[in-house]
Design an enzyme around this catalytic site. Structure first.
Site, PDB file in Angstrom:
ATOM      1  N   TYR A   1       0.786  -1.235   0.000  1.00  0.00           N
ATOM      2  CA  TYR A   1       0.000   0.000   0.000  1.00  0.00           C
ATOM      3  C   TYR A   1       0.817   1.285   0.000  1.00  0.00           C
ATOM      4  CZ  TYR A   1       0.607   1.650   4.843  1.00  0.00           C
ATOM      5  OH  TYR A   1       1.109   2.165   6.003  1.00  0.00           O
ATOM      6  N   LYS A   2       2.119   1.208   0.204  1.00  0.00           N
ATOM      7  CA  LYS A   2       2.903   2.438   0.187  1.00  0.00           C
ATOM      8  C   LYS A   2       4.271   2.129  -0.386  1.00  0.00           C
ATOM      9  CE  LYS A   2       4.486   4.092   4.086  1.00  0.00           C
ATOM     10  NZ  LYS A   2       4.581   4.612   5.467  1.00  0.00           N
TER      11      LYS A   2
ATOM     12  N   TYR B   1      -6.160  -5.360  10.190  1.00  0.00           N
ATOM     13  CA  TYR B   1      -5.863  -5.714  11.579  1.00  0.00           C
ATOM     14  C   TYR B   1      -6.597  -7.006  11.996  1.00  0.00           C
ATOM     15  CZ  TYR B   1      -4.143  -0.919  12.657  1.00  0.00           C
ATOM     16  OH  TYR B   1      -3.453   0.264  12.705  1.00  0.00           O
TER      17      TYR B   1
ATOM     18  N   ASP C   1      -5.966  10.153  14.290  1.00  0.00           N
ATOM     19  CA  ASP C   1      -7.314  10.361  13.760  1.00  0.00           C
ATOM     20  C   ASP C   1      -7.320  10.645  12.258  1.00  0.00           C
ATOM     21  OD1 ASP C   1      -6.258  12.895  13.675  1.00  0.00           O
ATOM     22  OD2 ASP C   1      -7.787  13.830  14.941  1.00  0.00           O
ATOM     23  N   ASP C   2      -6.198  10.399  11.595  1.00  0.00           N
ATOM     24  CA  ASP C   2      -6.103  10.699  10.165  1.00  0.00           C
ATOM     25  C   ASP C   2      -6.714   9.624   9.282  1.00  0.00           C
ATOM     26  OD1 ASP C   2      -3.991   9.118  11.193  1.00  0.00           O
ATOM     27  OD2 ASP C   2      -2.858   9.391   9.346  1.00  0.00           O
TER      28      ASP C   2
ATOM     29  N   GLN D   1      -7.886   4.954   4.113  1.00  0.00           N
ATOM     30  CA  GLN D   1      -7.745   4.036   5.245  1.00  0.00           C
ATOM     31  C   GLN D   1      -9.061   3.811   5.998  1.00  0.00           C
ATOM     32  OE1 GLN D   1      -4.003   3.901   7.618  1.00  0.00           O
ATOM     33  NE2 GLN D   1      -3.705   5.956   6.833  1.00  0.00           N
TER      34      GLN D   1
ATOM     35  N   ASP E   1       6.346  -0.822 -34.261  1.00  0.00           N
ATOM     36  CA  ASP E   1       7.095  -1.607 -33.278  1.00  0.00           C
ATOM     37  C   ASP E   1       8.035  -2.579 -33.988  1.00  0.00           C
ATOM     38  OD1 ASP E   1       7.919  -2.735 -30.884  1.00  0.00           O
ATOM     39  OD2 ASP E   1       6.217  -4.140 -30.805  1.00  0.00           O
TER      40      ASP E   1
END
Length: 669
Positions: A281-282, A313, A329-330, A336, A442
Site C-alpha cells: 500500500y505504500k 488488523y 485520527d487521520d 484508510q 514496433d
C-alpha cells in the site's frame, strides 16, 4: 499549573490499615500505594509542583514522598486542626501557595486511570470528573449538571445529578473565586463542611464543565471494601493490552508522543507491518522488517513487538484481543477508512475500544519522508528492489509505463478492497508502447538512446523498479554495453526475446515471418550480458517465443533449460492464445525441473486468469504490458471526436480528469 493533593484526613474507616501511616500510603498493588501512583502519574505528564496538605503522621508522609525520588517539588502544609476540621480548612491553611495559579485538585485517596487524568488536562475550561454511567451513590459526591455546567456539588443532590469525584482542573480565575469563598467560610468558622459548599455559592460566576469518564476507574478509597474493589480493577488495568500498528522506517518525535499516550492505557503491544504488507500500500521499505521490529523493541515501555502480516488488523485483533487499539485520527476519512471500519467492527465483538489521538502534522516529518523517497529513487536502491520483491512476495505485479505521467499512475495508483490495499510493484517500459507513443511502428525503429530517454523521464518522477522490454537485445557486442548502461541507470531487469532479424510484434504469431534465434547463439548473448554486469542486482530475463511460433512445448522447455544454464535470471513464456492451458502446462513442467528461477507471464491474451491463480501455479511476475496505452488512446480519440462534433469543449469535459487532480498527481519537485 500546580497540583493540590489533600491528605489531612485521619482515615478512621480504614481500620487497622491506617494505624501507622496516612490513608494515602495504603498499598493498592504489590508495587504501589495510592499516593505513589498519583505522584508517578503526575510526573509522567510533566507536573513539577505539588502542594500537599498533611495531618496525622505528617513526618511519615513527608519522608515517604521524598523517598520516591520523583522529579517533583513538594510544598507540605500541615492542618493543625486535622482531627477537628474538614479539608476546606486544609485548603485555607495552604492558601498562600495556591493563589494566582491554575490548579489540579485531587483528594489523596483518589485512584484513577491515566486516561481520566488525560481527559481532565485536555479540557480547555475548568472541569470536574463525573460519570454518567455509574449509579448515583447514596453518601458520596454527586454533581448537578445543567447546560453542560456544574452548578452544585455535594452528597445531598440527586435531581439532574451524576456521580462525581473530587478531581478538578481549575483555571486561575475560577480557582481564585472559589479560594476566596473558602477563605470567607473558614474565617466565619465554617470549617467542618466540604470545600464544595463554598463552591456552590459562587458556581454561577465560574465556568466549570463536567468531564464524563464513564466506566473508567476513578474512585475514592474510604473502606477496606473500597480497597478490594479498586485493587481488583487496577490488576485488570495493569494487565490489559493496548495495540498499535506501524509501518515506518524511522521513529520520530510524533511516533514517540503517541506511543507514550498508548502506554498510559495498558501494556503496549506494537505490530510492525511485514515488508510485504508495507509494499502492498505504500513505498518500498528502506529498512527491512527485522530492523524495523528492533527499532520498537528498543523503545522503553513497549511490552512486546509482533509482526502484522497484512494491512488489515483482523487476524491480529482476533488473536490478541487488546482492550484498546490506538491510532491517529487521520484514518477517519480517505483510503484508510475501510480499515478503520473493520477495526471498529472487530473491537465491538468483544468490547474493545478504539482510541484516536489528533494526527500531528509536521513539515519536518514531511521533509524526512521526502528524503526517504529520494533514496528509493537512487540507482543502486531502485535496481535491487525487484530481486527483493521476488524474495518477499509470491507474485510481483508490473504495469507498463511509457512516459513520466504514466509512470506516476503506475507509482501512485492504489486500490482498496476488503481491508487490503493493492498497488503495482513496478513498471514495464515496453517497446510497443514506447514506439506507439512516438507514433512509430514496433520494429525496433526507436533506437536505444531514445528508449533510455523514456526511462530517464519515468525515473525522474518515480521510485519503483523498472523492467525494460529489450526486444531481441540486438547484436551481442551491443547488448553488453546496453546492459552496463541500464544497470548504471538503476533499471532492475531487461527482457530479451529469442528471435532474430527485423522485429515483428509477437502477437502476430505466424501471420508474419518471424525467425527464432538458435539456442546456442541466444545462450551466448545471455552469458555475455551476465559477464558484463557489475552488480548482482541486475536481472537478464529470457523471453521464449516457441509457443507464439508454434514450435511446441518441448522446444520451449528445452530453451528454458538452456537459457537458465547460460545464466538467465528468469524465464518469460509468451502465448497469444486466450486459453491459458499451454502457459499452465509450461509452468507445471518447468517447475518439475526448476523450482527457483522466476517465471514471467504477459496475460494480454489469456486475461481471465487472476494473479492468485498465477501465483498458485508457480508464476512469479505478471506484466500488464500495454493496458495504459490501449485505454489512453481511445479516450483521447473520443475526446477529440466530441470536440469536433460539438465545435466546443463542454461535452468533452465529462470525459476529462479535472486539472487539479492532474496537478496533485505530478510532484512539485
Amino acid at each position: 499549573m500546580k497540583t493540590l493533593i489533600l491528605n489531612s484526613g485521619v482515615g478512621k474507616r480504614m481500620g487497622v490499615l491506617t494505624n501507622e501511616h496516612p490513608k494515602c500510603m495504603t498499598e493498592i498493588s504489590p508495587t504501589e500505594t495510592i499516593l505513589s501512583r498519583q505522584l508517578r502519574q503526575l510526573a509522567e505528564i510533566g507536573v513539577t509542583e505539588v502542594v500537599m496538605t498533611t495531618g496525622l503522621f505528617d513526618d511519615v508522609l513527608v519522608n515517604y514522598c521524598r523517598s520516591l525520588e520523583l522529579p517533583l517539588r513538594f510544598t507540605f502544609v500541615k492542618n493543625p486542626l486535622y482531627d477537628k476540621t474538614n479539608y476546606i480548612y486544609s485548603i485555607y491553611c495552604a492558601r498562600e501557595y495556591l493563589k494566582d495559579d491554575d490548579i489540579l485538585l485531587m483528594h489523596g485517596d483518589l485512584v484513577f486511570e491515566n486516561s481520566v487524568l488525560d481527559k481532565i488536562l485536555e479540557s480547555v475550561s475548568s472541569c470536574m470528573a463525573v460519570s454518567s454511567t455509574i449509579e448515583l451513590p447514596q453518601k458520596d459526591f454527586k454533581a448537578v449538571v445543567k447546560n453542560n455546567m456544574v452548578e452544585k456539588v455535594g452528597v445531598e443532590f440527586f435531581n439532574d445529578a451524576v456521580t462525581a469525584q473530587p478531581l478538578y482542573k481549575l483555571l486561575k480565575d475560577d480557582w481564585n473565586l472559589w479560594l476566596a469563598r473558602i477563605e470567607a467560610f473558614c474565617e466565619d468558622q465554617k470549617t467542618q463542611c466540604y470545600a464544595e459548599n463554598a463552591f456552590n455559592e459562587i458556581s454561577g460566576q465560574c465556568t466549570v464543565i463536567p468531564v464524563d469518564v464513564y466506566d473508567t476507574l476513578c474512585a475514592e478509597i474510604d473502606t477496606p471494601d473500597d480497597l478490594a474493589v479498586v485493587s481488583a480493577k487496577l490488576h485488570d488495568i495493569e494487565n490489559r493490552t493496548v495495540y498499535m500498528s506501524f509501518s515506518t522506517d524511522m521513529v520520530h518525535s510524533g511516533h514517540i508522543a503517541i506511543i507514550r499516550k498508548a502506554q498510559r492505557l495498558g501494556k503496549l503491544i506494537v505490530g510492525v507491518l511485514s515488508d510485504e504488507a508495507v509494499v502492498s500500500y505504500k513505498r518500498f521499505p528502506l529498512v527491512p522488517f527485522e530492523e524495523r521490529k528492533a527499532l520498537f523493541e528498543n523503545i522503553a515501555g513497549v511490552c512486546r513487538v509482533i509482526e502484522q502480516k497484512t494491512l488489515s488488523y483482523r487476524d491480529t485483533l482476533r488473536e490478541i484481543r487488546p482492550a484498546y487499539v490506538v491510532h491517529g485520527d487521520d484514518w477517519k476519512e480517505g483510503v484508510q477508512k475501510p480499515i478503520r471500519d473493520e477495526v471498529v467492527s472487530i473491537l465491538a465483538e468483544y468490547g474493545g475500544r478504539l482510541v484516536e489521538y489528533p494526527y500531528a502534522k509536521d513539515e519536518k516529518l514531511n521533509q524526512l519522508e521526502e528524503r526517504f523517497k529520494e533514496q528509493l529513487a537512487l540507482p543502486d536502491v531502485r535496481r535491487a528492489r525487484l530481486r527483493k520483491l521476488l524474495a518477499m512476495k509470491p507474485l510481483v505485479s508490473i504495469i507498463e509505463a511509457h512516459s513520466g505521467i504514466t509512470g506516476l499512475i503506475a507509482e501512485k495508483t492504489v486500490a482498496y478492497h476488503e481491508g487490503k490495499a493493492y498497488q503495482f510493484d513496478g513498471m514495464w517500459v515496453s517497446s510497443l508502447c514506447d514506439s506507439t507513443a512516438k507514433g512509430k511502428p514496433d520494429i525496433e525503429l526507436v533506437d536505444m538512446s531514445s528508449r533510455l530517454r523514456t526511462i530517464d523521464d519515468i525515473m525522474e518522477v518515480t521510485t519503483k523498479p523498472i523492467i525494460l522490454d529489450g526486444d531481441t537485445g540486438g547484436q551481442i557486442e551491443h547488448f553488453v554495453y546496453n546492459v552496463r548502461t541500464l544497470e548504471r541507470m538503476g533499471v532492475s531487469a531487461v527482457i530479451i526475446e529469442d528471435k532474430t532479424g527485423l522485429k515483428k510484434n509477437s502477437l502476430f504469431g505466424t501471420e508474419v515471418e518471424q525467425t527464432q534465434d538458435d539456442i546456442g547463439h541466444f545462450s551466448e548473448k545471455i552469458a555475455a550480458g551476465k559477464r558484463a554486469q557489475k552488480t548482482k542486482d541486475f536481472m537478464i530475463i529470457a523471453r521464449i517465443e516457441s509457443l507464439i511460433l508454434e514450435k511446441g512445448m518441448e522446444d520451449a522447455l528445452a530453451r528454458a533449460k538452456a537459457f537458465t544454464a547460460a545464466g538467465a535470471d528468469g524465464i518469460m513464456i509468451h502465448s497469444r492464445r486466450k486459453d491459458p492451458a499451454e502457459i499452465f502446462e509450461f509452468v507445471e513442467k518447468f517447475r518439475t525441473q526448476d523450482n527457483t528461477t522466476p517465471i514471467v507471464v504477459v496475460p494480454t491474451s489469456f486475461n481471465t486468469v487472476t494473479e492468485d491463480e498465477f501465483a498458485k501455479r508457480g508464476v512469479n511476475i505478471v506484466i500488464y504490458a500495454n493496458q495504459l496505452t490501449r485505454s489512453g488512446f481511445p479516450a483521447m480519440q473520443k475526446a477529440a471526436e466530441t470536440i469536433l462534433a460539438n465545435h466546443r469543449a463542454k461535452e468533452a469535459d465529462d470525459m476529462c480528469m479535472p486539472i487539479k487532480e492532474i496537478l496533485t498527481l505530478i510532484p512539485e519537485e
